[in-house]
Design a protein around this motif. Structure first.
Motif, PDB file in Angstrom:
ATOM      1  N   LEU A 135       0.926  -1.073  -0.108  1.00 16.03           N
ATOM      2  CA  LEU A 135      -0.180   0.062  -0.099  1.00 16.03           C
ATOM      3  C   LEU A 135       0.828   1.270   0.212  1.00 16.03           C
ATOM      4  CD1 LEU A 135      -3.036  -0.889   2.421  1.00 16.03           C
ATOM      5  CD2 LEU A 135      -3.103  -0.632   0.116  1.00 16.03           C
ATOM      6  N   ARG A 136       2.072   1.109   0.698  1.00 12.84           N
ATOM      7  CA  ARG A 136       2.769   2.402   0.892  1.00 12.84           C
ATOM      8  C   ARG A 136       3.498   2.471  -0.456  1.00 12.84           C
ATOM      9  NH1 ARG A 136       8.224   3.209   1.799  1.00 12.84           N
ATOM     10  NH2 ARG A 136       8.518   0.890   2.154  1.00 12.84           N
ATOM     11  N   MET A 137       3.687   1.529  -1.146  1.00  8.99           N
ATOM     12  CA  MET A 137       4.334   1.782  -2.433  1.00  8.99           C
ATOM     13  C   MET A 137       3.495   2.369  -3.418  1.00  8.99           C
ATOM     14  SD  MET A 137       7.431   1.027  -2.096  1.00  8.99           S
ATOM     15  CE  MET A 137       7.729   1.416  -3.963  1.00  8.99           C
ATOM     16  N   TYR A 138       2.208   1.784  -3.377  1.00 13.38           N
ATOM     17  CA  TYR A 138       1.119   2.383  -4.141  1.00 13.38           C
ATOM     18  C   TYR A 138       0.544   3.872  -3.958  1.00 13.38           C
ATOM     19  CZ  TYR A 138      -2.972   2.315  -7.157  1.00 13.38           C
ATOM     20  OH  TYR A 138      -3.978   2.724  -8.136  1.00 13.38           O
ATOM     21  N   LEU A 139       0.845   4.239  -2.627  1.00 14.87           N
ATOM     22  CA  LEU A 139       0.276   5.539  -2.567  1.00 14.87           C
ATOM     23  C   LEU A 139       1.397   6.580  -2.679  1.00 14.87           C
ATOM     24  CD1 LEU A 139      -1.620   4.620   0.666  1.00 14.87           C
ATOM     25  CD2 LEU A 139      -2.572   5.325  -1.554  1.00 14.87           C
ATOM     26  N   ARG A 140       2.695   6.055  -3.189  1.00 14.99           N
ATOM     27  CA  ARG A 140       3.858   6.991  -3.584  1.00 14.99           C
ATOM     28  C   ARG A 140       3.441   7.727  -4.732  1.00 14.99           C
ATOM     29  NH1 ARG A 140       9.453   4.558  -1.344  1.00 14.99           N
ATOM     30  NH2 ARG A 140      10.043   5.141  -3.431  1.00 14.99           N
ATOM     31  N   ASN A 141       2.567   6.845  -5.429  1.00 18.83           N
ATOM     32  CA  ASN A 141       2.496   7.090  -7.124  1.00 18.83           C
ATOM     33  C   ASN A 141       1.235   8.046  -7.049  1.00 18.83           C
ATOM     34  OD1 ASN A 141       1.973   6.946  -9.671  1.00 18.83           O
ATOM     35  ND2 ASN A 141       2.629   4.746  -9.758  1.00 18.83           N
ATOM     36  N   TRP A 142       1.407   9.217  -7.594  1.00 13.21           N
ATOM     37  CA  TRP A 142       0.177  10.271  -7.781  1.00 13.21           C
ATOM     38  C   TRP A 142      -0.767   9.662  -8.739  1.00 13.21           C
ATOM     39  CZ3 TRP A 142      -0.691  13.036 -11.661  1.00 13.21           C
ATOM     40  CH2 TRP A 142       0.343  13.125 -12.709  1.00 13.21           C
ATOM     41  N   ALA A 143      -0.053   9.211  -9.795  1.00 12.43           N
ATOM     42  CA  ALA A 143      -0.822   9.041 -11.040  1.00 12.43           C
ATOM     43  C   ALA A 143      -1.843   7.596 -10.404  1.00 12.43           C
ATOM     44  CB  ALA A 143       0.138   8.608 -12.042  1.00 12.43           C
ATOM     45  N   ALA A 144      -1.403   6.958  -9.892  1.00 11.89           N
ATOM     46  CA  ALA A 144      -2.136   5.540  -9.475  1.00 11.89           C
ATOM     47  C   ALA A 144      -3.153   5.882  -8.517  1.00 11.89           C
ATOM     48  CB  ALA A 144      -0.991   4.468  -8.810  1.00 11.89           C
ATOM     49  N   ILE A 145      -2.884   7.114  -7.618  1.00  8.76           N
ATOM     50  CA  ILE A 145      -4.207   7.443  -6.747  1.00  8.76           C
ATOM     51  C   ILE A 145      -5.050   8.242  -7.494  1.00  8.76           C
ATOM     52  CG2 ILE A 145      -4.282   8.955  -4.856  1.00  8.76           C
ATOM     53  CD1 ILE A 145      -1.548   8.667  -3.937  1.00  8.76           C
ATOM     54  N   ALA A 146      -4.678   8.976  -8.400  1.00  9.82           N
ATOM     55  CA  ALA A 146      -5.612   9.754  -9.414  1.00  9.82           C
ATOM     56  C   ALA A 146      -6.376   8.764 -10.083  1.00  9.82           C
ATOM     57  CB  ALA A 146      -5.016  10.600 -10.285  1.00  9.82           C
ATOM     58  N   GLY A 147      -5.921   7.751 -10.771  1.00  7.52           N
ATOM     59  CA  GLY A 147      -6.686   6.625 -11.465  1.00  7.52           C
ATOM     60  C   GLY A 147      -7.491   5.922 -10.707  1.00  7.52           C
ATOM     61  N   PHE A 148      -7.121   5.617  -9.405  1.00  8.81           N
ATOM     62  CA  PHE A 148      -7.998   4.764  -8.425  1.00  8.81           C
ATOM     63  C   PHE A 148      -9.163   5.675  -8.027  1.00  8.81           C
ATOM     64  CE2 PHE A 148      -9.059   3.543  -4.055  1.00  8.81           C
ATOM     65  CZ  PHE A 148      -9.485   2.050  -4.333  1.00  8.81           C
ATOM     66  N   LEU A 149      -8.936   7.075  -7.792  1.00  3.20           N
ATOM     67  CA  LEU A 149     -10.149   7.902  -7.389  1.00  3.20           C
ATOM     68  C   LEU A 149     -11.120   8.123  -8.438  1.00  3.20           C
ATOM     69  CD1 LEU A 149      -8.382  10.405  -5.263  1.00  3.20           C
ATOM     70  CD2 LEU A 149      -9.651   8.543  -4.494  1.00  3.20           C
ATOM     71  N   PHE A 168     -11.730   6.044 -10.941  1.00  4.83           N
ATOM     72  CA  PHE A 168     -12.341   4.729 -11.100  1.00  4.83           C
ATOM     73  C   PHE A 168     -13.269   4.494 -10.285  1.00  4.83           C
ATOM     74  CE2 PHE A 168     -12.654   0.077 -11.100  1.00  4.83           C
ATOM     75  CZ  PHE A 168     -12.858  -0.123 -12.626  1.00  4.83           C
ATOM     76  N   MET A 169     -12.992   4.843  -8.851  1.00  3.99           N
ATOM     77  CA  MET A 169     -14.019   4.742  -7.899  1.00  3.99           C
ATOM     78  C   MET A 169     -15.368   5.627  -8.063  1.00  3.99           C
ATOM     79  SD  MET A 169     -13.651   2.592  -5.434  1.00  3.99           S
ATOM     80  CE  MET A 169     -12.866   1.385  -6.616  1.00  3.99           C
ATOM     81  N   ALA A 170     -14.966   6.904  -8.621  1.00  2.91           N
ATOM     82  CA  ALA A 170     -16.163   7.852  -8.874  1.00  2.91           C
ATOM     83  C   ALA A 170     -17.084   7.160 -10.055  1.00  2.91           C
ATOM     84  CB  ALA A 170     -15.384   9.120  -9.420  1.00  2.91           C
TER      85      ALA A 170
END
Lengths: 298, 333
Positions: free
Chosen positions: A27-41, A43-45
């Motif tokens: 999770l820490r590694m994933y959350l370091r990547n802002w593009a991945a966070i943006a993609g996740f948010l 997709f969730m929307a």
């Protein structure tokens, strides 16, 4: 120069090395990547809209609400209306349901077939591998869109048929990936150890090897969702989807003749497809980076 | 069972591997007995068939390309080579279990060590999750892992090599097997940790009476652990005797060479310190073994007929067996 060097710091053996649980580390590694966070948010929307819009909006996406081809923003329709005077905003929101459902279930079918075939081939090797890989190659050489069209035309054009058709034409990559991972992992010592405590093949395949083979397969699955969504759009654009279910591909297909006169009718659902596939790809890339140990310490 | 009945009898075991360069005769008639509660050391260079002997006993030789072509392996009288695969799964982990060379890779990285130890127990004794987990904690305590209740939930990557090897031992002994095969259990470990692992194995052997087959190329480990020793060369037993006989009066030139190769702690630097000895040459390719003694090309005592005829194992008295023309009756010594 030597005397200016700082003395080496003594190793502090009493300080225990802080070790993270693998999930926490991931999770820490994933959350370091802002593009991945943006993609996740993002997709969730989209998922949120697909899940709850009907309950909140309580509208019929097929309903003709205004005159056709009303441009976006005019007359109170944010995305305008299409050739039949349907509210594009409502249609796009409802379309997310079909698109995501088909995308997710097609990806699920892809993963299921791919992992089953690939793991058996990679684990047993020999003639099992030969037979399964020839079958895989057979599916690989067929043009996927054409095969999917044939399958949907042969059976009824309903959402499950479309999902199955997409799954059937796109599992080969997953199978080859799973096979490669199984061939690598089956030679590792812990597999030998599992055999030496008397575990049976079934257990070794599913419980011992598969969890270790999952990271690249999960990444692949995420990207497969994007591919499946595009596939679904292509099929419904060609009219090979359930005519009674609103989907983005169907919107584009219905309005393709008016592309020049009323471009928004096609671009609005197109942008929706683009954003969805983009978000899924960003998630896939983020997963890939988080799973890939070589990128960890950057 | 009285103390002299062998627990495991291996007789005339032959294993072949099909390779591109022909049939490799990996094992060529290996015979030995295991007495209960004792430790048998198997020594030899890489590729001489030590690990293959172990894998054959577990029936884990990869087939194909491998093939167990002859012989018998009797565990308490039951021939394991005739047993069904289902029966073998019961035997593995329950009657015979094994620990491997690489503690870094022999634990599954995605499960906690508790889960992995519990797995063995669940496979064989059908215990509940809870009970199996309790057994795991108990086993971790038995292998002297501090704070076992806490560490049982840790993952392999959180442990050092020595700790992991302890976990492997805990896993292997969780069902109290009668035979434990340790395939170079300390090769990948630091010297100090090696000693700890050997002490642990001896301690557990005293407590549980487990019979150990120790596979190693380390004569020091043999001296420390083994009661009897089998020296293997190119798929055959070159010599078999008690540890004392092997270390003090080795008969086979290969054994003598192996022992001479052990480096000694010298108090003087070179040139006074004698150079390290070595056995010239390498283990022959197993695909083209001639009719003669396979050690003959490297043997300092090789005679003419050594190159043409294979010597048969010869009993020298006191359970000391050696396959060498130097000791054959009628041969010129």
């Amino acid at each position: 120069m030597a005397d200016t060097e700082a003395p080496p710091t003594p190793m502090d053996d009493t300080e225990p090395v802080r070790i993270e649980h693998p999930v926490v580390e991931f999770l820490r590694m994933y959350l370091r990547n802002w593009a991945a966070i943006a993609g996740f948010l993002m997709f969730m929307a989209i998922v949120f809209a697909a899940l709850f819009a009907p309950a909140l909006l309580q509208r019929d996406p097929f309903e003709m609400v205004w005159m056709p081809f009303s441009p976006p923003g005019k007359d109170g329709y944010l995305l305008g209306t299409d050739n039949l005077g349907r509210d594009l905003l409502i249609a796009v929101i409802y379309g997310a349901r079909a698109t995501l459902a088909v995308g997710a279930s097609a990806a699920g079918i892809t993963i299921f077939i791919g992992i089953t075939i690939g793991s058996l081939a990679g684990y047993y090797r020999g003639w099992v591998d030969e037979v399964l890989m020839r079958i895989t190659e057979f599916f690989q050489v067929l043009p996927p869109l054409l095969l999917a069209m044939v399958l949907v035309s042969l059976f009824s054009p309903t959402l499950p048929t479309v999902a199955i058709a997409i799954g059937v034409v796109s599992w080969t990559g997953v199978a080859r990936l799973a096979r490669a991972e199984f061939m690598r992992i089956r030679e590792l010592e812990f597999v030998k150890a599992a055999r030496s405590i008397g575990s049976r093949d079934r257990r070794i395949i599913w419980r011992v090897i598969l969890p270790n083979a999952l990271p690249p397969l999960i990444v692949n699955a995420a990207l497969t969702v994007g591919v499946a969504i595009l596939f679904e759009a292509a099929l419904s654009f060609l009219g090979l989807s359930d005519p009674n279910v609103m989907s983005w591909g169907k919107l584009i297909g219905d309005n393709r003749d008016y592309l020049l006169d009323a471009p928004w009718t096609v671009t609005m659902p197109g942008v929706a497809i683009f954003l969805t596939v983009l978000s899924v790809s960003l998630i896939g890339d983020g997963l890939n980076d988080a799973f890939n140990p070589r990128l960890r310490e950057r | 069972m009285d103390a002299t009945t062998p627990l495991l009898e291996v007789e005339g075991l032959k294993v072949e591997f099909k390779t591109r360069r022909g049939i490799a005769k990996v094992l060529e008639g290996v015979t030995f007995n295991l007495e209960p509660g004792k430790t048998l050391g198997i020594v030899g260079e890489s590729g001489c068939g030590k690990s293959m002997t172990a894998l054959s006993i577990m029936r884990l030789v990869p087939i194909p390309p491998g093939r167990i072509s002859a012989g018998s392996i009797r565990l308490k009288g039951e021939d394991l080579l005739q047993a069904s695969e289902k029966r073998m799964r019961q035997v593995r982990g329950k009657d015979i279990s094994m620990i491997f060379q690489e503690p870094m890779t022999s634990l599954n990285p995605v499960y906690s060590i508790g889960d992995q130890i519990a797995e063995t127990v669940r496979v064989h004794e059908g215990l509940s999750r809870r009970a199996a987990f309790d057994r795991a904690v108990e086993m971790l305590k038995a292998v002297n892992i501090p704070a076992a209740e806490k560490r049982v939930n840790e993952f392999p990557h959180q442990m050092s090599g020595g700790m992991r090897q302890r976990v492997m031992i805990a896993m292997a002994l969780a069902c109290r097997p009668s035979v434990l095969i340790a395939d170079e259990p300390t090769t990948a470990l630091d010297v100090t940790v090696q000693a700890q692992v050997f002490d642990l194995l001896k301690e557990l052997q005293e407590k549980t009476g487990t019979t150990i087959i120790l596979i190693t190329h380390d004569m020091g480990a043999i001296a420390e652990m083994a009661d009897r020793v089998m020296v293997m060369y190119a798929g055959r037993a070159a010599e078999e005797a008690t540890t004392e006989q092997i270390l003090t009066a080795p008969k086979h030139p290969y054994t003598q060479g192996l022992i001479a190769c052990v480096p000694h702690m010298a108090d003087k630097p070179p040139p006074e310190r004698p150079p390290l000895t070595e056995i010239p040459g390498v283990v022959p390719a197993l695909t083209d073994l001639g009719s003669g003694c396979s050690f003959a090309p490297r043997c300092p005592h090789a005679m003419d007929h050594c190159h043409s005829q294979m010597p048969q194992p010869q009993e020298l008295g006191g359970g000391h067996r050696v396959a060498c023309w130097l000791y054959q009756e009628g041969a010129v010594a």
